[in-house]
Structure formats: structure tokens, C-alpha cells
Design a protein around this motif. Structure first.
Motif, PDB file in Angstrom:
ATOM      1  N   LYS A 196      62.417  54.505   5.141  1.00 32.99           N
ATOM      2  CA  LYS A 196      61.749  55.671   4.588  1.00 32.99           C
ATOM      3  C   LYS A 196      60.512  56.133   5.357  1.00 32.99           C
ATOM      4  O   LYS A 196      60.206  57.320   5.397  1.00 32.99           O
ATOM      5  CB  LYS A 196      61.351  55.289   3.159  1.00 32.99           C
ATOM      6  CG  LYS A 196      61.014  56.439   2.270  1.00 32.99           C
ATOM      7  CD  LYS A 196      60.884  55.973   0.827  1.00 32.99           C
ATOM      8  CE  LYS A 196      60.146  56.985   0.015  1.00 32.99           C
ATOM      9  NZ  LYS A 196      59.951  56.561  -1.372  1.00 32.99           N
TER      10      LYS A 196
ATOM     11  N   ALA B  84      52.727  55.910   6.357  1.00 31.56           N
ATOM     12  CA  ALA B  84      52.350  56.981   5.405  1.00 31.56           C
ATOM     13  C   ALA B  84      50.842  57.220   5.386  1.00 31.56           C
ATOM     14  O   ALA B  84      50.286  57.619   4.364  1.00 31.56           O
ATOM     15  CB  ALA B  84      52.860  56.645   4.017  1.00 31.56           C
TER      16      ALA B  84
ATOM     17  N   ALA C 272      46.567  56.276   6.508  1.00 34.56           N
ATOM     18  CA  ALA C 272      45.609  55.204   6.251  1.00 34.56           C
ATOM     19  C   ALA C 272      45.760  54.809   4.782  1.00 34.56           C
ATOM     20  O   ALA C 272      46.215  55.617   3.962  1.00 34.56           O
ATOM     21  CB  ALA C 272      44.199  55.706   6.530  1.00 34.56           C
TER      22      ALA C 272
ATOM     23  N   GLY D 148      47.165  59.110   9.170  1.00 34.51           N
ATOM     24  CA  GLY D 148      47.019  58.091  10.220  1.00 34.51           C
ATOM     25  C   GLY D 148      48.346  57.726  10.881  1.00 34.51           C
ATOM     26  O   GLY D 148      48.349  57.233  12.013  1.00 34.51           O
TER      27      GLY D 148
ATOM     28  N   GLU E  38      48.865  60.339  13.417  1.00 41.65           N
ATOM     29  CA  GLU E  38      47.846  60.079  14.447  1.00 41.65           C
ATOM     30  C   GLU E  38      48.239  58.890  15.324  1.00 41.65           C
ATOM     31  O   GLU E  38      48.013  58.892  16.536  1.00 41.65           O
ATOM     32  CB  GLU E  38      46.489  59.849  13.769  1.00 41.65           C
ATOM     33  CG  GLU E  38      45.961  61.137  13.119  1.00 41.65           C
ATOM     34  CD  GLU E  38      44.771  60.895  12.197  1.00 41.65           C
ATOM     35  OE1 GLU E  38      44.935  60.189  11.173  1.00 41.65           O
ATOM     36  OE2 GLU E  38      43.684  61.405  12.490  1.00 41.65           O
TER      37      GLU E  38
ATOM     38  N   GLU F 216      45.367  65.186   4.966  1.00 41.50           N
ATOM     39  CA  GLU F 216      44.043  64.702   4.557  1.00 41.50           C
ATOM     40  C   GLU F 216      43.255  65.686   3.705  1.00 41.50           C
ATOM     41  O   GLU F 216      42.506  65.285   2.816  1.00 41.50           O
ATOM     42  CB  GLU F 216      43.205  64.306   5.787  1.00 41.50           C
ATOM     43  CG  GLU F 216      43.616  62.992   6.429  1.00 41.50           C
ATOM     44  CD  GLU F 216      44.701  63.159   7.478  1.00 41.50           C
ATOM     45  OE1 GLU F 216      45.340  64.228   7.548  1.00 41.50           O
ATOM     46  OE2 GLU F 216      44.917  62.191   8.234  1.00 41.50           O
TER      47      GLU F 216
ATOM     48  N   GLY G  73      40.878  61.340  10.463  1.00 39.76           N
ATOM     49  CA  GLY G  73      39.777  60.572  11.055  1.00 39.76           C
ATOM     50  C   GLY G  73      40.194  59.603  12.136  1.00 39.76           C
ATOM     51  O   GLY G  73      39.363  58.869  12.669  1.00 39.76           O
TER      52      GLY G  73
HETATM   53  N1  CAA Z   1      47.930  54.527   1.115  1.00 38.92           N
HETATM   54  C1  CAA Z   1      48.160  53.603   0.166  1.00 38.92           C
HETATM   55  N2  CAA Z   1      49.340  53.491  -0.493  1.00 38.92           N
HETATM   56  C2  CAA Z   1      50.316  54.352  -0.180  1.00 38.92           C
HETATM   57  C3  CAA Z   1      50.135  55.357   0.793  1.00 38.92           C
HETATM   58  C4  CAA Z   1      48.879  55.417   1.463  1.00 38.92           C
HETATM   59  N3  CAA Z   1      48.638  56.307   2.454  1.00 38.92           N
HETATM   60  N4  CAA Z   1      51.268  56.081   0.877  1.00 38.92           N
HETATM   61  C5  CAA Z   1      52.116  55.546  -0.020  1.00 38.92           C
HETATM   62  N5  CAA Z   1      51.561  54.513  -0.643  1.00 38.92           N
HETATM   63  C6  CAA Z   1      52.134  53.665  -1.700  1.00 38.92           C
HETATM   64  C7  CAA Z   1      52.197  54.420  -3.019  1.00 38.92           C
HETATM   65  O1  CAA Z   1      50.946  54.380  -3.677  1.00 38.92           O
HETATM   66  C8  CAA Z   1      53.266  53.643  -3.724  1.00 38.92           C
HETATM   67  O2  CAA Z   1      52.723  52.448  -4.202  1.00 38.92           O
HETATM   68  P1  CAA Z   1      53.109  51.900  -5.675  1.00 38.92           P
HETATM   69  O3  CAA Z   1      54.587  51.647  -5.580  1.00 38.92           O
HETATM   70  O4  CAA Z   1      52.297  50.661  -5.809  1.00 38.92           O
HETATM   71  O5  CAA Z   1      52.785  52.994  -6.624  1.00 38.92           O
HETATM   72  C9  CAA Z   1      54.248  53.290  -2.603  1.00 38.92           C
HETATM   73  O6  CAA Z   1      53.502  53.388  -1.393  1.00 38.92           O
HETATM   74  C10 CAA Z   1      55.416  54.224  -2.515  1.00 38.92           C
HETATM   75  O7  CAA Z   1      54.912  55.554  -2.437  1.00 38.92           O
HETATM   76  P2  CAA Z   1      55.362  56.720  -3.427  1.00 38.92           P
HETATM   77  O8  CAA Z   1      55.789  56.177  -4.740  1.00 38.92           O
HETATM   78  O9  CAA Z   1      54.280  57.752  -3.419  1.00 38.92           O
HETATM   79  O10 CAA Z   1      56.658  57.259  -2.654  1.00 38.92           O
HETATM   80  P3  CAA Z   1      57.250  58.726  -2.684  1.00 38.92           P
HETATM   81  O11 CAA Z   1      58.585  58.650  -2.024  1.00 38.92           O
HETATM   82  O12 CAA Z   1      57.192  59.315  -4.045  1.00 38.92           O
HETATM   83  O13 CAA Z   1      56.258  59.604  -1.765  1.00 38.92           O
HETATM   84  C11 CAA Z   1      54.894  60.008   0.177  1.00 38.92           C
HETATM   85  C12 CAA Z   1      56.141  59.313  -0.393  1.00 38.92           C
HETATM   86  C13 CAA Z   1      55.124  61.528   0.173  1.00 38.92           C
HETATM   87  C14 CAA Z   1      54.716  59.547   1.608  1.00 38.92           C
HETATM   88  C15 CAA Z   1      53.661  59.668  -0.697  1.00 38.92           C
HETATM   89  O14 CAA Z   1      53.593  58.259  -0.839  1.00 38.92           O
HETATM   90  C16 CAA Z   1      52.365  60.136  -0.134  1.00 38.92           C
HETATM   91  O15 CAA Z   1      52.038  61.308  -0.235  1.00 38.92           O
HETATM   92  N6  CAA Z   1      51.572  59.209   0.467  1.00 38.92           N
HETATM   93  C17 CAA Z   1      50.267  59.505   0.955  1.00 38.92           C
HETATM   94  C18 CAA Z   1      50.343  60.293   2.249  1.00 38.92           C
HETATM   95  C19 CAA Z   1      48.952  60.648   2.736  1.00 38.92           C
HETATM   96  O16 CAA Z   1      48.215  61.373   2.092  1.00 38.92           O
HETATM   97  N7  CAA Z   1      48.580  60.126   3.923  1.00 38.92           N
HETATM   98  C20 CAA Z   1      47.285  60.365   4.512  1.00 38.92           C
HETATM   99  C21 CAA Z   1      46.345  59.271   4.128  1.00 38.92           C
HETATM  100  S1  CAA Z   1      44.689  59.633   4.608  1.00 38.92           S
HETATM  101  C22 CAA Z   1      44.615  59.293   6.217  1.00 38.92           C
HETATM  102  O17 CAA Z   1      45.581  58.878   6.846  1.00 38.92           O
HETATM  103  C23 CAA Z   1      43.270  59.544   6.855  1.00 38.92           C
HETATM  104  C24 CAA Z   1      43.231  59.433   8.318  1.00 38.92           C
HETATM  105  O18 CAA Z   1      43.165  60.377   9.057  1.00 38.92           O
HETATM  106  C25 CAA Z   1      43.240  58.196   8.926  1.00 38.92           C
END
Ligand code: CAA
Length: 261
Positions: A61, A65, A67, A112, A115, A135, A143
Motif C-alpha cells: 500500500k 506515508a 513523517a 516526507g 521528499e 503538509e 520540512g
Molecule cells: N504518521 C503517523 N501515522 C500514520 C501516517 C503518518 N504520516 N500515515 C498513516 N499513518 C497510520 C494511521 O494513523 C493508521 O494508524 P492506525 O491504524 O493506528 O489508526 C495507519 O497508518 C493506516 O492509515 P489509515 O488508516 O489512515 O489508512 P488509509 O488507507 O485510510 O489512508 C493515507 C492512507 C491516505 C496515506 C492516510 O493514512 C494519510 O493521509 N496519512 C497521512 C499522510 C500525510 O499527511 N503525510 C504527511 C505527513 S507530514 C510530513 O511528512 C512533514 C514533512 O515534510 C516531513
């Protein structure tokens, strides 16, 4: 290779395969994983048996996903800056390791994760991959180098659209805008990445290494300085055995046998 909790490693025919392995969090990058990537790339840098590196994500999958949001949730401004600087330094290490690095993007490459893929030299995506910098939906900009590398890869306008909207794009769109080099069927992803690694390995290693350095160096400086750098590495390669071998093989109408010397 020392032991890792959140990374898997295997080596196949000179190709080092690094798999981000935090399946419960869709391979999100927490601090422990960033530290492990740092250590892994130190080890890979000094391991002469590894010629090309492939980075991928565990499972069907997700590549990565982003940071780890749970770790960032309560960070202060200072902690946020230090976290960004730490990961930026590790991604720069990946970008500048003197070996080709291919991202085999098997699923979500968000935040991330996108990135990390952009810090690699070449990106190959499965048809199921999705890319994005979401983000701004979390109240932050990217970041880990995203504002800089995305604009360099796809241009200012497209980068700003992706950064401002936080939209996710599929692999076909990522290919269309130049974010990825190739798109493959999911079950062909690894073989495609490995075939590219093997093709690169069949070329003169020092020449490949200086191509990487010249592109990276050149994108940080003005054209005149980049061209001057190129002249230096071009000249240096005439001191290698592989230059003699490559040109002699051409003249003798045979395949070259490169030794990396
Ligand atoms: N951080 C921590 N946990 C995460 C995660 C993340 N970035 N992405 C997914 N997970 C976890 C979920 O919380 C979930 O955990 P639980 O089972 O304990 O609830 C598990 O992974 C499965 O995820 P979903 O149930 O959300 O799966 P989904 O198929 O419904 O959705 C997804 C998939 C669209 C990728 C969704 O998980 C999502 O939007 N994730 C976050 C993506 C995101 O915003 N990434 C950017 C992070 S900020 C960043 O990266 C800053 C930077 O520049 C460095």
C-alpha cells in the motif's frame, strides 16, 4: 550490516535493497527510522560490494506515508526546526552518496515520503503509487526538502500548485509532470528497478559517479561554475583505466570490461 528495527536490507548481485518497514504506520518516518536511514547510508557508503541502491516501502500500500504525525503533534518550534534539520541532513546524505540511488515507489509517497523519493537519483513508480505534499492540511509546509526539490524537479508553477493544494496525484500524472522517470505494473516494479540498476552497473562506475556529482553540484551553482566543474571531472576520468578500456573496446568493436579503476 548492523541490525535495524524499521529498515530491512538485502543485497542482490551488487544491488543493495533498503525497505522502509513500519507497516502499522504505512512506513511513516519517525525519528528512529530517520536515525536508522542515517546509519544505513553510512554503512552503504563504505561497503564496496554495493554498487547501486534501491529504496522501497514494505507492503503493497505505501512507500512512505510521510513523517510520523503522532511524533510531530506536540513539537515546539525549536523541536520542529531540529527535526527538519535532522531529516534534511539524512536526505542530503542519500542524495550525495557516491552511488546511484533508485526509489521504487510502491504506493503512497506523501509528505516526507515524496521528499525521500525526490532525494533519490531516479524514481520508478508502480501504477498504484500516489504522490503529494499534504503538509498544508496539517498546518505546516514540507520540512524534509520538499519545497526545494519539488520545484527543481517539476518547475515552480506545478510545485506551488501541489504545495498549496496538498493534492495527491497518481503515477501517470507524476510521470507527465516529470516527478517520476517510469511507471510500471505493480508486480513489475522491483524487476524494473533492478534492471535499471544492472544497466547502470554495466557502465563505467567512476564515470557514473562523476555524472551524479556533476548534476548535483551544477544544480547548486550558476551554469558557468557547473560547466567548469564538469571540465574537471571530464578530465579526471582520462586518468582511469576504465576510460582506456571503454575507448579501446569501442575501437576494437567489443564490449568493454569495466573494473571501476
Ligand atoms: N504518521 C503517523 N501515522 C500514520 C501516517 C503518518 N504520516 N500515515 C498513516 N499513518 C497510520 C494511521 O494513523 C493508521 O494508524 P492506525 O491504524 O493506528 O489508526 C495507519 O497508518 C493506516 O492509515 P489509515 O488508516 O489512515 O489508512 P488509509 O488507507 O485510510 O489512508 C493515507 C492512507 C491516505 C496515506 C492516510 O493514512 C494519510 O493521509 N496519512 C497521512 C499522510 C500525510 O499527511 N503525510 C504527511 C505527513 S507530514 C510530513 O511528512 C512533514 C514533512 O515534510 C516531513
Amino acid at each position: 550490516m548492523s541490525t535495524y528495527e524499521n529498515l530491512l536490507f538485502r543485497s542482490e548481485d551488487g544491488v543493495g535493497i533498503v525497505t522502509i518497514h513500519r507497516p502499522k504506520a504505512l512506513n511513516a518516518l519517525n525519528a528512529a527510522t530517520i536515525h536508522e536511514l542515517d546509519r544505513m547510508f553510512d554503512e552503504l557508503g563504505s561497503d564496496d560490494s554495493i554498487k547501486v541502491i534501491i529504496i522501497t516501502g514494505s507492503g503493497e500500500k505505501s512507500f512512505v506515508a510521510g513523517a510520523d504525525i503522532t511524533e510531530m503533534q506536540h513539537m515546539s518550534a525549536v523541536e520542529g526546526r531540529n527535526w527538519g534539520k535532522l531529516a534534511q541532513a539524512v536526505f542530503s546524505k542519500i542524495e550525495n552518496i557516491p552511488k546511484p540511488v533508485i526509489a521504487a515507489v510502491n504506493g503512497y509517497a506523501l509528505g516526507g515520503g515524496c521528499e525521500l523519493a525526490m532525494a533519490c537519483d531516479i524514481r520508478i513508480a508502480s501504477e498504484k503509487a500516489k504522490f503529494g505534499q499534504p503538509e498544508v492540511s496539517l498546518g505546516i509546509p514540507p520540512g524534509f526538502g520538499g519545497t526545494q526539490r519539488l520545484a527543481r524537479l517539476v518547475g515552480k508553477g506545478r510545485a506551488k500548485e501541489l504545495l498549496f493544494t496538498g493534492d495527491m496525484i497518481d503515477a501517470a500524472e507524476a510521470y507527465r509532470i516529470g516527478l517520476v522517470n517510469k511507471v510500471t505494473a505493480p508486480d513489475e516494479l522491483f524487476n524494473t528497478a533492478k534492471a535499471m540498476a544492472q544497466k547502470i552497473m554495466s557502465r563505467a562506475p567512476i564515470a557514473v559517479q562523476v555524472c551524479k556529482a556533476a548534476v548535483n553540484e551544477g544544480l547548486d551553482v550558476d551554469l558557468k561554475s557547473g560547466i567548469a566543474y564538469e571540465a574537471e571531472v571530464f578530465g579526471l576520468c582520462f586518468a582511469t583505466r576504465d576510460q582506456k578500456e571503454g575507448m579501446t573496446a569501442f575501437v576494437e568493436k567489443r564490449a568493454p570490461i569495466f573494473t571501476g579503476k
